[in-house]
Write a protein that holds these residues in place. Structure first.
Motif: not given
Lengths: 88, 139
Positions: A54-56, A61-62, A66-71
């Protein structure tokens, strides 16, 4: 054969160029969109601990961390076969 | 204060005589290399903005995988034959590996408060003191 290059492409997040190829009759024979940035997230994440994902991936994208973290968090939950619905 | 070069400002070329530039991101391809040298030449104060510019951070995570050709191969890409896409450098490096940097502002990302605290004295022409957790903690 004429080549037109649009550089930089504006109004986007990130960097890109566009190349348009015009043949001798004045018609567009080919047009391409080039993404000029590369980082390799899909590969350098492999082999890293699950909890780092999640952190990486949030750093992809700045504007949309959130979308990437959640996914990636949900993917991690799936891998661990964890059901978090009771927390809602 | 004039914003002379940035994404919302449609400037094609980096102008001369810039007082302060905030550079974000690491140096990862040949175009970045060229750009950062131009930026350094034409700017008075260069501030490395964010962890990627200060340490390489996430952008540099591809370095252990090997050189540019190896990384691209792992990802299933081939080098663009037209040369329009800039060539990847074999190692991603932070900004100060390429040009001298005047100020470092870490953070992933630097918080709005941190940016404000850094920019305010600079815009007044005062010396900037960067100390303590709120100003120089990474991440």
């Amino acid at each position: 054969m004429k080549k037109i290059i649009i550089d930089p492409v504006t109004r986007i997040e990130g960097h890109a160029k566009i190349s348009i190829y015009i043949d001798d009759t004045g018609q567009v024979s080919d047009a391409r969109f080039h993404v000029t940035e590369f980082r390799g997230f899909e590969k350098f994440c492999q082999g890293r601990p699950l909890a780092e994902m999640p952190t990486i991936t949030a750093r992809i994208c700045g504007i949309f961390p959130v979308s990437h973290l959640l996914a990636s968090a949900k993917a991690g939950d799936g891998i661990l076969a964890v059901n978090l619905q009771h927390l809602n | 204060m004039d914003l002379v070069y940035s994404s919302p400002v449609d400037s094609k070329e980096y102008p001369e005589g810039v007082d302060l530039v905030l550079v974000e991101g690491a140096v990862a391809n040949a175009a970045h290399l060229e750009m950062i040298c131009t930026v350094r030449e034409r700017s008075h104060i260069l501030l490395s903005f964010g962890d990627c510019a200060v340490t390489g951070n996430v952008t540099a995570l591809r370095n252990p995988l090997g050189g540019a050709a190896t990384v691209l191969q792992y990802c299933g890409y081939t080098v663009d034959p037209t040369g329009i896409v800039p060539q990847l450098l074999d190692r991603v490096v932070p900004v100060h590996y390429v040009v001298p940097v005047d100020i470092y502002l870490p953070g992933c990302p630097p918080s709005a408060a941190r940016i404000k605290q850094a920019l305010e004295p600079l815009l007044q022409g005062e010396k900037l003191v960067l100390a303590g957790r709120e100003m120089i903690k990474f991440g």
